[in-house]
Scaffold this motif. Sequence first.
Motif, PDB file in Angstrom:
ATOM      1  N   GLU A   4      47.452  42.607  30.184  1.00 12.38           N
ATOM      2  CA  GLU A   4      46.027  42.888  30.045  1.00 12.38           C
ATOM      3  C   GLU A   4      45.700  44.213  30.723  1.00 12.38           C
ATOM      4  O   GLU A   4      46.420  44.674  31.620  1.00 12.38           O
ATOM      5  CB  GLU A   4      45.183  41.763  30.652  1.00 12.38           C
ATOM      6  CG  GLU A   4      45.309  40.445  29.912  1.00 12.38           C
ATOM      7  CD  GLU A   4      44.785  40.487  28.479  1.00 12.38           C
ATOM      8  OE1 GLU A   4      43.925  41.360  28.199  1.00 12.38           O
ATOM      9  OE2 GLU A   4      45.243  39.675  27.648  1.00 12.38           O
ATOM     10  N   VAL A   5      44.604  44.802  30.300  1.00  4.75           N
ATOM     11  CA  VAL A   5      44.181  46.118  30.771  1.00  4.75           C
ATOM     12  C   VAL A   5      42.883  45.993  31.559  1.00  4.75           C
ATOM     13  O   VAL A   5      41.962  45.287  31.135  1.00  4.75           O
ATOM     14  CB  VAL A   5      44.001  47.065  29.565  1.00  4.75           C
ATOM     15  CG1 VAL A   5      43.194  48.298  29.939  1.00  4.75           C
ATOM     16  CG2 VAL A   5      45.356  47.456  28.982  1.00  4.75           C
ATOM     17  N   LEU A   6      42.823  46.665  32.702  1.00  2.00           N
ATOM     18  CA  LEU A   6      41.621  46.683  33.538  1.00  2.00           C
ATOM     19  C   LEU A   6      41.440  48.100  34.069  1.00  2.00           C
ATOM     20  O   LEU A   6      42.231  48.569  34.879  1.00  2.00           O
ATOM     21  CB  LEU A   6      41.760  45.700  34.704  1.00  2.00           C
ATOM     22  CG  LEU A   6      40.617  45.646  35.713  1.00  2.00           C
ATOM     23  CD1 LEU A   6      39.326  45.175  35.050  1.00  2.00           C
ATOM     24  CD2 LEU A   6      40.974  44.746  36.891  1.00  2.00           C
ATOM     25  N   LYS A  19      53.453  38.170  33.987  1.00  2.00           N
ATOM     26  CA  LYS A  19      52.225  38.679  33.376  1.00  2.00           C
ATOM     27  C   LYS A  19      51.817  39.949  34.108  1.00  2.00           C
ATOM     28  O   LYS A  19      51.969  40.051  35.323  1.00  2.00           O
ATOM     29  CB  LYS A  19      51.113  37.631  33.454  1.00  2.00           C
ATOM     30  CG  LYS A  19      51.401  36.372  32.651  1.00  2.00           C
ATOM     31  CD  LYS A  19      50.262  35.379  32.791  1.00  2.00           C
ATOM     32  CE  LYS A  19      50.461  34.165  31.887  1.00  2.00           C
ATOM     33  NZ  LYS A  19      51.663  33.391  32.273  1.00  2.00           N
ATOM     34  N   LEU A  20      51.295  40.907  33.354  1.00  2.00           N
ATOM     35  CA  LEU A  20      50.950  42.203  33.918  1.00  2.00           C
ATOM     36  C   LEU A  20      49.476  42.530  33.721  1.00  2.00           C
ATOM     37  O   LEU A  20      48.899  42.246  32.669  1.00  2.00           O
ATOM     38  CB  LEU A  20      51.780  43.314  33.264  1.00  2.00           C
ATOM     39  CG  LEU A  20      53.309  43.234  33.379  1.00  2.00           C
ATOM     40  CD1 LEU A  20      53.940  44.392  32.625  1.00  2.00           C
ATOM     41  CD2 LEU A  20      53.739  43.249  34.840  1.00  2.00           C
ATOM     42  N   ILE A  21      48.889  43.126  34.745  1.00  3.37           N
ATOM     43  CA  ILE A  21      47.567  43.741  34.652  1.00  3.37           C
ATOM     44  C   ILE A  21      47.774  45.230  34.871  1.00  3.37           C
ATOM     45  O   ILE A  21      48.311  45.645  35.906  1.00  3.37           O
ATOM     46  CB  ILE A  21      46.592  43.177  35.698  1.00  3.37           C
ATOM     47  CG1 ILE A  21      46.463  41.665  35.556  1.00  3.37           C
ATOM     48  CG2 ILE A  21      45.224  43.847  35.570  1.00  3.37           C
ATOM     49  CD1 ILE A  21      45.689  41.004  36.688  1.00  3.37           C
ATOM     50  N   LEU A  22      47.378  46.034  33.900  1.00  8.64           N
ATOM     51  CA  LEU A  22      47.583  47.474  33.962  1.00  8.64           C
ATOM     52  C   LEU A  22      46.260  48.176  34.242  1.00  8.64           C
ATOM     53  O   LEU A  22      45.267  47.942  33.547  1.00  8.64           O
ATOM     54  CB  LEU A  22      48.162  47.996  32.644  1.00  8.64           C
ATOM     55  CG  LEU A  22      49.418  47.301  32.112  1.00  8.64           C
ATOM     56  CD1 LEU A  22      49.883  47.979  30.827  1.00  8.64           C
ATOM     57  CD2 LEU A  22      50.531  47.311  33.153  1.00  8.64           C
ATOM     58  N   SER A  46      40.276  37.021  37.677  1.00 10.68           N
ATOM     59  CA  SER A  46      39.763  36.193  36.581  1.00 10.68           C
ATOM     60  C   SER A  46      40.626  36.277  35.319  1.00 10.68           C
ATOM     61  O   SER A  46      40.576  35.386  34.468  1.00 10.68           O
ATOM     62  CB  SER A  46      38.326  36.602  36.240  1.00 10.68           C
ATOM     63  OG  SER A  46      38.289  37.882  35.617  1.00 10.68           O
ATOM     64  N   ILE A  47      41.423  37.326  35.191  1.00 13.87           N
ATOM     65  CA  ILE A  47      42.215  37.515  33.960  1.00 13.87           C
ATOM     66  C   ILE A  47      43.257  36.413  33.798  1.00 13.87           C
ATOM     67  O   ILE A  47      43.334  35.753  32.766  1.00 13.87           O
ATOM     68  CB  ILE A  47      42.884  38.904  33.967  1.00 13.87           C
ATOM     69  CG1 ILE A  47      41.818  40.002  33.859  1.00 13.87           C
ATOM     70  CG2 ILE A  47      43.888  39.026  32.812  1.00 13.87           C
ATOM     71  CD1 ILE A  47      42.365  41.415  34.026  1.00 13.87           C
ATOM     72  N   PHE A  48      44.083  36.198  34.816  1.00 11.67           N
ATOM     73  CA  PHE A  48      45.131  35.177  34.750  1.00 11.67           C
ATOM     74  C   PHE A  48      44.952  34.082  35.806  1.00 11.67           C
ATOM     75  O   PHE A  48      45.804  33.204  35.929  1.00 11.67           O
ATOM     76  CB  PHE A  48      46.512  35.814  34.929  1.00 11.67           C
ATOM     77  CG  PHE A  48      46.916  36.751  33.819  1.00 11.67           C
ATOM     78  CD1 PHE A  48      47.107  36.287  32.525  1.00 11.67           C
ATOM     79  CD2 PHE A  48      47.103  38.110  34.064  1.00 11.67           C
ATOM     80  CE1 PHE A  48      47.493  37.143  31.503  1.00 11.67           C
ATOM     81  CE2 PHE A  48      47.485  38.976  33.053  1.00 11.67           C
ATOM     82  CZ  PHE A  48      47.678  38.485  31.759  1.00 11.67           C
ATOM     83  N   GLY A  49      43.871  34.145  36.562  1.00 13.54           N
ATOM     84  CA  GLY A  49      43.596  33.125  37.572  1.00 13.54           C
ATOM     85  C   GLY A  49      44.133  33.426  38.951  1.00 13.54           C
ATOM     86  O   GLY A  49      43.796  32.737  39.918  1.00 13.54           O
ATOM     87  N   ARG A  50      44.952  34.465  39.072  1.00 14.87           N
ATOM     88  CA  ARG A  50      45.505  34.838  40.371  1.00 14.87           C
ATOM     89  C   ARG A  50      46.199  36.196  40.246  1.00 14.87           C
ATOM     90  O   ARG A  50      46.422  36.703  39.141  1.00 14.87           O
ATOM     91  CB  ARG A  50      46.503  33.797  40.878  1.00 14.87           C
ATOM     92  CG  ARG A  50      47.817  33.752  40.115  1.00 14.87           C
ATOM     93  CD  ARG A  50      48.766  32.698  40.650  1.00 14.87           C
ATOM     94  NE  ARG A  50      50.107  32.890  40.161  1.00 14.87           N
ATOM     95  CZ  ARG A  50      50.551  32.509  38.952  1.00 14.87           C
ATOM     96  NH1 ARG A  50      49.722  31.909  38.119  1.00 14.87           N
ATOM     97  NH2 ARG A  50      51.807  32.718  38.602  1.00 14.87           N
TER      98      ARG A  50
END
Length: 263
Positions: free
Chosen positions: A56-58, A31-34, A77-81
Motif C-alpha cells: 500500500e502507498v501512503l 506486507k509493505l507500506i511505501l 489503519s492500513i494493515f492494523g499494525r
Amino acid sequence: MTFNNKVIWITGASSGIGRAVAMELSKQNCKLILSSRREQALLEVKQECTDPKSVEVLTLDLSDYKNMPNIVDNAISIFGRVDVLINNGGISQRSAIIDTSIEVDKKLMEIDYLGTIALSKALLPHFITNKGGQYVVVSSLMGKFSSPLRSAYCGAKHALHGFFDALRLEHDKDNIKVTMICPGFVNTNVARNALIGDGSTQGYQDTMTENGLEVHKFAKKMIKAIQKEKFEAYIGKFERFGVYVKRLSPRLIHKLVLRSKVR
C-alpha cells in the motif's frame, strides 16, 4: 528475525535505496507500506513489486514533522499494525561550509533528523503496546566520520546516531530494536538531488557515487543486517573501513579522507 507476516513501512520508497529495498522485501511473505512525497512514483514501485496486493502507498513529507501522529494513525489503519519502520527518506548536500546558507543546514536537519525522529516518536507508543518493534535508520558512513562538502549532511546523520542510541537504551525493556544502516557510496541519484549552498540541487552525478555499490546488491546486504537485528551495519566498498580507522586514530582518518579527494 523473520519477515514472515510482518508489516514493514519504508520511507523514501519512491527511488534509490528505498525502492530497491521494497523490491527485495516484496519477495518475502510480508506486507509493505511505501511512503514518500511522490504518490505516482510510489504507485509505480508498488506495481513492480512481486505481490502488489500486499503493498500500500501512503504519501509523506518528512519536513511536515508536526503532522506525524496523524500519518502514523493512517499507517497503522492500513494493515492494523506496523512491525518495522525503515527510516530511509532524506536528502544530501554538496557545498563548502563557507558557501552554505544556514537555510540549507536548517532544511537538512528538518528532513533528515527532525522528520525522522518525529515519525519514530509518533510510532513509539504503538511499538510499546505491541511489546516489540524494529526501527531501521538509513544513516551513512558520514554519520560515523565526516568528509568535505557535506557538513550539513554529516551533522544530521551524526545526530541520528545520538538519538537512536538513546532510544535503544531506553526501550530495550520493551523489546524494541534499532538497526543503524550506514551506506558508503551507492549508485543512486543522491548526488544529483543533493542541495548546494544556495539551496538548489547539484544536478549531476559524482564519480565516487557512480562507482559505488549497485543499489540492489546494497539492498540485499541491508536486508540481511535487518534480519540479524544488528546495532550498526557498514555497507560499502573500501570506504566502510573508515569507521574502524577513526576508532584507531581520528588524525589518521583525517589524513586519509583528505588524500582520497572525496568530492
